[in-house]
Write an enzyme that holds these catalytic residues in place. Structure first.
Site, PDB file in Angstrom:
ATOM      1  N   GLU A 156      41.302  22.949  55.314  1.00  0.00           N
ATOM      2  CA  GLU A 156      40.105  23.125  55.606  1.00  0.00           C
ATOM      3  C   GLU A 156      39.613  21.802  56.627  1.00  0.00           C
ATOM      4  O   GLU A 156      38.691  21.285  56.331  1.00  0.00           O
ATOM      5  CB  GLU A 156      39.344  23.104  54.248  1.00  0.00           C
ATOM      6  N   GLU A 309      42.309  31.128  49.749  1.00  0.00           N
ATOM      7  CA  GLU A 309      41.800  30.568  48.455  1.00  0.00           C
ATOM      8  C   GLU A 309      40.785  31.407  48.070  1.00  0.00           C
ATOM      9  O   GLU A 309      39.801  31.746  48.845  1.00  0.00           O
ATOM     10  CB  GLU A 309      41.340  29.214  48.875  1.00  0.00           C
TER      11      GLU A 309
HETATM   12  C1  GLA Z   1      38.343  24.209  48.802  1.00  0.00           C
HETATM   13  C2  GLA Z   1      39.795  23.590  48.741  1.00  0.00           C
HETATM   14  C3  GLA Z   1      40.521  23.486  47.606  1.00  0.00           C
HETATM   15  C4  GLA Z   1      39.809  23.290  46.409  1.00  0.00           C
HETATM   16  C5  GLA Z   1      38.775  24.311  46.493  1.00  0.00           C
HETATM   17  C6  GLA Z   1      37.887  24.395  45.089  1.00  0.00           C
HETATM   18  O1  GLA Z   1      38.624  25.580  49.169  1.00  0.00           O
HETATM   19  O2  GLA Z   1      40.522  23.763  49.953  1.00  0.00           O
HETATM   20  O3  GLA Z   1      41.710  22.380  47.789  1.00  0.00           O
HETATM   21  O4  GLA Z   1      39.227  22.141  46.422  1.00  0.00           O
HETATM   22  O5  GLA Z   1      37.932  24.216  47.514  1.00  0.00           O
HETATM   23  O6  GLA Z   1      36.994  25.394  45.048  1.00  0.00           O
END
Ligand code: GLA
Ligand code: ZN
Length: 701
Positions: A156, A309
């Site tokens: 991210e 994710e």
């Molecule tokens: C983000 C991060 C993860 C985690 C999620 C929690 O997407 O990439 O590492 O922290 O949020 O929802």
């Protein structure tokens, strides 16, 4: 188009999670159990090592790969694949300590402490070198490992750094863009409030009173992230040219113009966490998830993409962390697949014992075994995804409508005091999502495209709140209409140029006043509890049609008036207009319509243009994806209520229980139906036996 897919991407829908064996090295039984549990949910893959830099390099240049060797081997033995992460999302303490310049600096000039994550300076040569070194070691060691399927680059990547190195790099970037200071001062209108710069070094990285600076700053930040990403990828490509690289996007994340990132990556992947409130109107959230999925499809250039994710149950960071209601999770997963996802990964595989995310949903709970409701749901999802293998790697179809999402227009709007006022703070995205929702409610398929997309082949292009646009863009969109296309623009179109300077000669500019046959004289911003009544003149709008929040005072200059405002001092003024433009048309919607009226507008446009359209009750959505043996069709009830639809003679399968349905069918709340695949039978759910009877390892539970 991205390069053709290789195995395992085209064999099946990949299924897995972020996996952190580095948190459990002290307990090998957990690591063994993980593989067994992964098999039970029919997982195919895991993203490994995302925040594991110190576990891999505890001291500068000292590498401890033994645990990762063992993990990779365990995966290979089990027939699972690994998305191996580069660990740049979180810096090792030793690096932050020795080289404070790798730590990000905020707008207030204060340098971050070493904590948190996603907070490195993207410019720092020291950080780039350290990342390059660990990536090179990883690529050299694992680039040809049989378990390696994908590089998961960083995590991210986003955010801003205002450190001296970034400031200097920004000045260099500005020199490249503007040439000399006089040109920059002119482009930025710096004579306003005496902001004229007489030396490059005076230019700050942040000053909300200079609206052009804000846009150039975000362009620069975006470029820095892209060059950081390229630096990460270079050693991976060197040692493993055949292994695709991705980085996980965050939908419409503010400072990241993903249209420009997409070209650097081999696969597009995204993280999404729709928060289901389980309220009367929360089905619209599902349409917003469809928007994000469609954006990913657009970024992938029409190829499939990866859901990197999502939460298997509730998250831990929202103010209200509701459990997903029965059916919601399965539906969210299928919705992503229906929209082109070829991988479904969770955050996270196993809940950590401590740390910030110990209560974030996971496939494996602190209880540790297979007996939880969430685990069983995940196993069910794994079973269903196996049945959907025929869609994996298949090309995605094209919609008749293109909707333009443009980060630069968003930045310009956000930086402009006045029009920026919006409940969400982001009027561009809000307008794009609303018009997308309305199109989908009207049963029309939509592609999301960049502002410079090739529009040939589309019947309709929709450009919501395209606040900033330059001459060539205006010309390209006008040419689309001139050649017979239908262009639909909304309020806040064509106010400023690429430097966030207002177009002169009346909005919409440049030259669009003639194309739309109207003049947008001024704009009324209403209180949240106010609205204006709108009446269709030549289109059918609901009786309660209204404009809220933002209403422009338009005058026709040749355009046909389709609807008028019927309240306020400007009652009688046109608000939706259409102009014939050469062989096509240009329609302008001058107010933020209520959702139902916006959907009615698109239903009438779809009928006029004879666009293919699914006619379904509100909240019920149909999607079709190509499969190896013919199309695979999905039908979702996004609402929390039972809804009856007529399926005709078509036999669908209810995914939850595999039962066939045809004719008049009542969809249960959050129900999902599918047609065109064979669902493997649902194993009858035996009651969960006591832990000790299940498996020798108590962890399997
Ligand atoms: C983000 C991060 C993860 C985690 C999620 C929690 O997407 O990439 O590492 O922290 O949020 O929802
Ligand atoms: Zn910096």
């Amino acid at each position: 188009m991205k390069p053709p897919l290789r195995t395992p991407f085209c064999e099946r829908i990949l299924y897995g999670a972020d996996y952190n064996p580095d948190q459990w090295l002290h307990d090998p039984a957990v690591l063994r159990a993980d593989i067994e549990l992964m098999k039970r949910v029919k997982a195919t893959s895991a993203s490994v090592g995302i925040f594991a830099w110190t576990a891999l390099e505890p001291e500068p240049g000292v590498f401890t790969f033994d645990w990762l060797d063992a993990t990779m081997d365990r995966f290979a033995e089990a027939g699972l694949v690994v998305f191996l992460a580069t660990p740049s999302g979180s810096k090792p303490m030793w690096l932050s300590e020795r080289h404070p310049e790798v730590r990000r600096v905020g707008r207030d000039g204060r340098r971050d402490s070493s904590g948190g994550r996603h907070n490195h300076c993207p410019t720092s040569p020291v950080y780039r070198a350290a990342v390059s070194r660990i990536n090179r070691e990883l690529a050299r060691r694992y680039g040809r490992h049989p378990a390696l399927a994908l590089w998961h680059v960083g995590n991210e990547l986003n955010g801003e750094c205002h450190c001296p190195a970034c400031k200097t790099a920004f000045h260099d970037w500005l020199r490249q863009r503007h040439g000399d200071l006089a040109s920059l001062n002119h482009a930025w209108c710096t004579s306003f409030w005496n902001h004229t710069f007489t030396d490059w070094s005076q230019i700050p990285t942040h000053d909300p009173s200079i609206d052009a600076l804000a846009v150039d700053w975000l362009r620069f930040v975006n470029d820095q992230h892209i060059s950081f990403l390229k630096n990460e990828i270079a050693p991976l490509r060197e040692f493993s040219p055949a292994v695709p690289c991705t980085t996980n996007f965050m939908g419409t994340c503010r400072g990241t113009d993903y249209w420009r990132w997409a070209g650097v990556l081999d696969r597009i992947s995204n993280d999404i966490y729709p928060l289901h409130a389980d309220r009367e109107d929360s089905w619209q959230k599902s349409l917003d998830a469809d928007f994000t999925h469609s954006l990913m499809r657009g970024l992938a250039g029409g190829s499939s993409w990866m859901l990197m994710e999502c939460a298997p149950s509730s998250v831990n960071w929202s103010s209200v962390n509701k459990l997903k209601r029965p059916g919601v999770h399965l539906q969210e997963v299928l919705q992503a697949v229906a929209n082109g996802a070829d991988a479904i990964h969770y955050f996270q595989w196993r809940k950590s014992r401590g740390g910030y995310e110990k209560f974030h949903g996971a496939v494996v709970d602190h209880e540790g075994g297979a007996g939880s409701r969430v685990f069983r749901e995940c196993a069910e999802v794994g079973r269903v995804l196996r049945s959907l293998a025929p869609v994996a790697g298949q090309p995605l179809g094209r919609a008749p409508v293109a909707l333009v999402y443009d980060w630069e227009a968003r930045w310009a709007l956000e930086a402009s005091a006045g029009p920026k006022k919006s409940p969400s703070g982001d009027r561009h995205t809000e307008a794009c999502m609303e018009h997308f929702r309305a199109l989908r409610r009207a049963g029309v398929e939509v592609d999301i495209v960049p502002v410079d997309a090739d529009l040939s082949g589309y019947s309709v292009v929709v450009t919501p709140a395209l606040f900033a646009l330059d001459g060539p863009t205006a010309k390209r969109l006008s040419d689309f209409a001139a050649a017979g296309g239908a262009w639909i623009a909304t309020y806040l179109t064509g106010y400023v140029d690429e430097h966030n300077r207002c177009w002169r000669g009346g909005f919409p500019g440049p030259g669009l006043r003639e194309v739309f046959g109207l003049w947008n004289e001024e704009v009324d911003y209403l209180h949240d509890d106010e609205s204006v009544r709108i009446e269709g003149a030549c289109i059918d709008l609901p009786g309660h049609a209204c404009g809220r929040d933002i209403v422009e005072r338009l005058h026709t200059e040749g355009a046909r008036v389709l609807a008028t405002v019927e309240s306020e001092f400007y009652a009688g003024a046109p608000i939706i207009l259409r102009n014939q433009w050469r062989l096509g048309s240009a329609t302008y919607v001058g107010a933020r319509l209520d959702d139902e009226s916006c959907a009615a507008l698109y239903a009438s446009i779809a009928a006029e243009l004879d666009l293919p359209r699914a006619k379904l009750p509100a909240g019920v959505v149909r999607k079709v994806r190509a499969g190896a043996d013919g199309p695979v069709e999905f039908l979702f009830n996004y609402t929390r209520n039972a809804v009856t639809v007529d399926l005709g003679e078509d036999a669908f399968l209810r995914v939850a229980d595999g039962r066939p349905c045809r004719g008049k069918t009542t969809l249960r709340p959050y129900d999902s139906l599918v047609k065109g695949v064979v669902l493997s039978p649902t194993p009858s759910q035996p009651p969960v036996p006591p832990r000790h009877e299940l498996h020798p390892s108590p962890l399997l539970g």
